[in-house]
Design an enzyme around this catalytic site. Sequence first.
Site, short mmCIF file in Angstrom:
data_model
loop_
_atom_site.label_atom_id
_atom_site.label_comp_id
_atom_site.label_asym_id
_atom_site.label_seq_id
_atom_site.Cartn_x
_atom_site.Cartn_y
_atom_site.Cartn_z
N CYS A 144 0.82 -1.21 0.00
CA CYS A 144 0.00 0.00 0.00
C CYS A 144 0.86 1.28 0.00
O CYS A 144 1.51 1.56 -1.00
CB CYS A 144 -0.98 -0.07 1.16
SG CYS A 144 -2.44 0.93 0.90
N HIS A 186 -3.66 -5.77 2.08
CA HIS A 186 -3.47 -5.96 3.51
C HIS A 186 -4.15 -7.28 3.87
O HIS A 186 -4.56 -8.03 3.02
CB HIS A 186 -4.16 -4.84 4.30
CG HIS A 186 -3.65 -3.47 4.00
ND1 HIS A 186 -2.41 -3.02 4.40
CD2 HIS A 186 -4.23 -2.42 3.36
CE1 HIS A 186 -2.24 -1.77 4.01
NE2 HIS A 186 -3.33 -1.38 3.37
N1 GLN Z 1 -2.08 7.15 1.41
C1 GLN Z 1 -2.23 6.11 0.50
C2 GLN Z 1 -3.57 6.01 -0.19
O1 GLN Z 1 -4.62 6.24 0.41
C3 GLN Z 1 -1.87 4.81 1.17
C4 GLN Z 1 -2.93 4.26 2.06
C5 GLN Z 1 -2.57 2.98 2.73
O2 GLN Z 1 -1.40 2.67 2.90
N2 GLN Z 1 -3.56 2.25 3.15
O3 GLN Z 1 -3.58 5.69 -1.34
#
Ligand code: GLN
Length: 264
Positions: free
Chosen positions: A100, A206
């Site tokens: 992510c 995740h």
């Molecule tokens: N800030 C990033 C997004 O929303 C990563 C989010 C995350 O790691 N869940 O795309």
Amino acid sequence: MSDDKPRDSAVGIGLIYPELLGTYGDRGNAVVLVQRARWRGIPAELVEIAAGDPIPDSLDVYIFGGGEDDPQHMAAEGMRASKANIERAHRGGAVVLAICAGFQLIGHRYVAADESVLEGIGLVDLETRAGSPRLIGEVVVQPTENDVWGELGTPRALTGFENHGGRTTLGPDVTPLGNVLAGGGNGDGSGVEGVLEERIIGTYLHGPVLPRNVELADRILAWVTGGLPSLDATLEQSLRAERLDAGMSKGARKWWRDRMLARG
Ligand code: GLN
């Protein structure tokens, strides 16, 4: 590193900046790698690199987790400062697993909703722009058939949970981790998810992704240690089957809804 000779030191599983890149429980990936190595009699240790500390070039696996935009900014600074170490380690045989926000930061840049540009480390040719709506929910990914998987071959469909606004576009010569069967994935309209290169996996999954997909965990370990004896995976496979059902029924519901909307 992936010779079959006995190692003279424990496999170092690096969890990078968990205070910043740990919002979604991605620590579980490091725990699973350590435990699956130990179950096979391979000494392994979890090495936490605290936020702001230099990232050493001595780790075997570098795990970058997810985090929201502010912590992502702080993490980016440290990653850029240690870019040469990360690159050297990777060239020397280490593995990078980036989830992510971490996935976005191994690319060139993340362009936030206010158009501010956050530079990544450019380990992989990709870039991300913030988009709307946020992509949240179960994801199922069919991994790309590719030689980089090694002797264990291409893993079966992966499941995960995504929560991101970013839309990631891969460079023209870059291979995705897989095709999206359910969920958003890279979200740029290409229908793909993540990135797959030699000893590099970037993904929005995740869950955490490795406890859910132990076949993926074992490919990552095998990249470091060479051949691995198999382990009983009855419990892990029943979790996988349950999550696959949840993800695919979501995929089927979405397919049906899109079809109804298209009919007007
Ligand atoms: N800030 C990033 C997004 O929303 C990563 C989010 C995350 O790691 N869940 O795309």
